[in-house]
Scaffold this active site. Structure first.
Site, PDB file in Angstrom:
ATOM      1  N   CYS A  34      -1.242 -43.691 -93.857  1.00  0.00           N
ATOM      2  CA  CYS A  34      -0.709 -43.265 -94.968  1.00  0.00           C
ATOM      3  C   CYS A  34      -2.201 -42.914 -96.301  1.00  0.00           C
ATOM      4  O   CYS A  34      -1.535 -42.941 -97.021  1.00  0.00           O
ATOM      5  CB  CYS A  34       0.388 -43.428 -95.807  1.00  0.00           C
ATOM      6  SG  CYS A  34       0.721 -45.389 -95.700  1.00  0.00           S
ATOM      7  N   ASP A  36      -3.418 -45.766 -97.629  1.00  0.00           N
ATOM      8  CA  ASP A  36      -3.568 -46.596 -98.913  1.00  0.00           C
ATOM      9  C   ASP A  36      -4.434 -47.599 -98.735  1.00  0.00           C
ATOM     10  O   ASP A  36      -4.950 -48.487 -97.924  1.00  0.00           O
ATOM     11  CB  ASP A  36      -1.995 -47.991 -98.446  1.00  0.00           C
ATOM     12  CG  ASP A  36      -0.269 -47.532 -98.075  1.00  0.00           C
ATOM     13  OD1 ASP A  36      -0.132 -46.378 -99.171  1.00  0.00           O
ATOM     14  OD2 ASP A  36      -0.089 -47.879 -97.003  1.00  0.00           O
ATOM     15  N   CYS A  59       1.452 -45.729-100.820  1.00  0.00           N
ATOM     16  CA  CYS A  59       2.999 -45.334-100.610  1.00  0.00           C
ATOM     17  C   CYS A  59       3.959 -46.309-101.022  1.00  0.00           C
ATOM     18  O   CYS A  59       3.954 -47.702-101.700  1.00  0.00           O
ATOM     19  CB  CYS A  59       3.334 -44.929 -99.464  1.00  0.00           C
ATOM     20  SG  CYS A  59       3.200 -46.710 -97.953  1.00  0.00           S
ATOM     21  N   CYS A 103       2.289 -51.179 -93.780  1.00  0.00           N
ATOM     22  CA  CYS A 103       1.901 -51.024 -94.567  1.00  0.00           C
ATOM     23  C   CYS A 103       2.158 -52.279 -95.027  1.00  0.00           C
ATOM     24  O   CYS A 103       0.910 -52.876 -96.610  1.00  0.00           O
ATOM     25  CB  CYS A 103       3.220 -50.515 -95.672  1.00  0.00           C
ATOM     26  SG  CYS A 103       2.648 -48.653 -94.857  1.00  0.00           S
TER      27      CYS A 103
HETATM   28 ZN   LIG Z   1       1.898 -47.216 -96.582  1.00  0.00          ZN
END
Ligand SMILES: [Zn+2]
Length: 142
Positions: A34, A36, A59, A103
């Protein structure tokens, strides 16, 4: 509810956000999934993490896990920070959706990268195995 109250709380009011200009160790990691990017700053005195701050571009889960990770290691010995696992961070947040677990891995990696930076800068000997990237299998599945 997709996210626990604790995740939402740490996302809305992240703890220890910012940078430490004279940090003793800085770790920066990212993930492609994503996008990050997480940067972790450690202030270390006498083997104790006296201050920790982070900057995360990413995120909500990345921000919440960074925030929780800083809370878990602040005031702790460096060795305790090295024991921090993404699992412990996720548990402290009362869980994360499975597809967001990658994450949480970032928080663990950012802390370790910052400790490694501290060791390198201060010429402290360490076992490279401690920093071996054994998280590959955690990224792979989806
Ligand atoms: Zn993420």
């Amino acid at each position: 509810m997709l996210y626990s109250e604790k995740v939402m709380d740490h996302f809305r009011n992240p703890r220890n956000v910012g940078e430490i200009p004279d940090a003793d160790g800085i770790g920066e990691v990212g993930n492609a999934k994503c996008g990050d990017i997480m940067k972790m700053y450690l202030k270390i005195d006498d083997d104790i993490i006296t201050d920790v701050k982070f900057e995360t571009f990413g995120c909500g889960s990345a921000i919440a896990t960074s925030s929780m990770a800083t809370e878990l290691i602040k005031g702790k010995p460096v060795s305790k920070a090295m024991e921090l696992s993404n699992q412990a961070v996720v548990e402290a947040l009362d869980g994360l959706p499975a597809y967001k677990l990658h994450c949480s891995v970032l928080a663990e990696q950012a802390v370790k990268a910052a400790v490694k930076d501290y060791y390198d800068k201060n010429g402290i000997a360490y076992d490279p195995e401690l920093f071996a990237d054994d998280d590959d299998d955690e990224h792979g599945h989806e």
